[in-house]
Design an enzyme around this catalytic site. Structure first.
Site, PDB file in Angstrom:
ATOM      1  N   HIS A 156      -6.081  -5.941  -2.869  1.00 17.85           N
ATOM      2  CA  HIS A 156      -6.930  -6.013  -1.679  1.00 17.85           C
ATOM      3  C   HIS A 156      -7.290  -7.455  -1.331  1.00 17.85           C
ATOM      4  O   HIS A 156      -8.137  -7.692  -0.474  1.00 17.85           O
ATOM      5  CB  HIS A 156      -8.203  -5.181  -1.876  1.00 17.85           C
TER       6      HIS A 156
ATOM      7  N   ASN B 257      -3.449   8.581   4.495  1.00 20.86           N
ATOM      8  CA  ASN B 257      -2.337   7.988   5.250  1.00 20.86           C
ATOM      9  C   ASN B 257      -2.463   8.089   6.760  1.00 20.86           C
ATOM     10  O   ASN B 257      -1.949   7.227   7.486  1.00 20.86           O
ATOM     11  CB  ASN B 257      -1.014   8.654   4.828  1.00 20.86           C
TER      12      ASN B 257
ATOM     13  N   HIS C 179       0.680   4.395  -2.564  1.00 25.41           N
ATOM     14  CA  HIS C 179       0.444   5.758  -2.103  1.00 25.41           C
ATOM     15  C   HIS C 179       1.616   6.675  -2.437  1.00 25.41           C
ATOM     16  O   HIS C 179       1.439   7.891  -2.549  1.00 25.41           O
ATOM     17  CB  HIS C 179       0.164   5.772  -0.598  1.00 25.41           C
TER      18      HIS C 179
ATOM     19  N   ARG D   4       0.832  -1.209   0.000  1.00 27.66           N
ATOM     20  CA  ARG D   4       0.000   0.000   0.000  1.00 27.66           C
ATOM     21  C   ARG D   4       0.866   1.260   0.000  1.00 27.66           C
ATOM     22  O   ARG D   4       0.556   2.251  -0.678  1.00 27.66           O
ATOM     23  CB  ARG D   4      -0.924  -0.012   1.220  1.00 27.66           C
TER      24      ARG D   4
END
Length: 331
Positions: free
Chosen positions: A197, A98, A70, A66
């Site tokens: 996911h 975040n 990001h 992740r």
């Protein structure tokens, strides 16, 4: 099994070559052998420390994956997400996507410390993050790919970019797709990368509105299986419990596989941004069905899309720097 692995490797290489030679930037381009002479043990060191961290806490694999996502969606894959706040920098760590959820920074610190001892001022934090994402995928049962390397680290962060450019759990399908297209990614990349996911967790606050008809139009959310929703409500109340964690893939939460897509077909996607892949766009729906039926197809495309995402606006050549500490720019 050997044939399958060879096939995946071939596809990954085929995906890499066009990117390598079409993405030239000032001072060079990315290629997997970048550290072969300057720091030959680099990948081995990253893999070892990531493996230790994931063995200690399975959730860490998803957290590192992740972080890479990001990072790349904000100013490109330049490790800006790793910078702490300072006099000149407002950290991306306090952005909405975040804050209270980005994690794994200590693992990356450990990797950086080890690499600085092995080959000082050589391996960028941006490349460490990219390699850690690949190793996290492999360690949990997902595909492998050759990681193009040679990124350098940014000397700044973008709080506004982090708030505005990273897809949010409650975004509409069109908004999410627009954010992907801004990065040079398409609808196939969107569906494939959403498949990450299949591991990890989400907080109650990320999907509560789906459980209590808080959709803005007052109507129930018919895109979530009602028995599944009832089960989720037990630990995600109408108010409170914001930080309670739930598996993104309740079937095999620590295994990288295609059950995420099977869950979507059963209307048991946890986040709105997951379930809209099935309900809001015909092409996305077809891809969900294909990946639910064929795990190898998903793995091949995931590897391609990860290489493509890792190639978003890298700093190369004389641009940026090689940080000594991933949390702060060099003085």
């Amino acid at each position: 099994m050997a044939k399958s692995k060879n096939f995946l490797l071939l596809i990954s290489l085929l995906a890499f070559f066009p990117l390598c030679f079409s993405s030239k930037t000032i001072g060079g381009y990315l290629y997997p052998q970048f550290y072969d002479h300057s720091c030959p043990k680099a990948q081995e060191i990253v893999k070892s420390i990531v493996a230790k961290a994931v063995a200690k806490e399975a959730r860490m694999a998803a957290s590192l994956l992740r972080l890479h996502f990001h990072d790349c969606f904000v100013k490109g894959c330049d490790a800006s997400v790793l910078l702490d706040g300072s006099g000149s920098i407002i950290t991306e760590k306090i952005s909405n996507p975040n804050r209270n959820s980005a994690r794994g920074f200590e693992v990356l610190d450990e990797i950086k410390d080890a690499l600085e001892k092995e080959c000082p001022h050589t391996v960028s934090c941006a490349d460490i993050l990219t390699l850690a994402a690949r190793h996290s995928t492999v360690l949990t049962g997902g595909p492998s790919w050759e990681v193009p390397l040679g990124r350098r680290d940014s000397r700044g962060a973008s709080l506004s970019g982090s708030n505005n450019d990273i897809p949010a759990p409650n975004n509409t399908f069109e908004t999410i797709l627009t954010k992907f297209k801004r990065q040079g990614l398409n609808i196939v990349d969107l569906v494939a990368l959403s498949g990450s996911h299949t591991i990890g967790n989400a907080r109650c606050t990320s999907f509560r509105q789906r459980l209590y008809n808080q959709t803005g139009n007052g109507r129930p959310d018919y895109t979530i299986d009602q028995s599944f929703a009832a089960q989720l409500r037990r630990r995600c109340p109408r108010s409170g419990g914001d930080q309670n964690l739930f598996f993104l893939d309740f079937v095999s939460p620590t295994k990288f596989d295609n059950s995420y897509f099977k869950n979507l077909l059963a209307y048991k996607g946890l986040l709105n941004s997951d379930q809209v892949l099935l309900t809001k766009n015909q092409q996305a729906m077809e891809l969900v069905k294909q990946y639910a039926e064929n795990q190898e197809l998903f793995f091949v495309q995931f590897a391609k899309s990860m290489i493509k995402m890792g190639n978003i606006s890298p700093l190369t050549g004389s641009r940026g720097e090689i940080r000594k500490n991933c949390r702060k720019i060099n003085s």
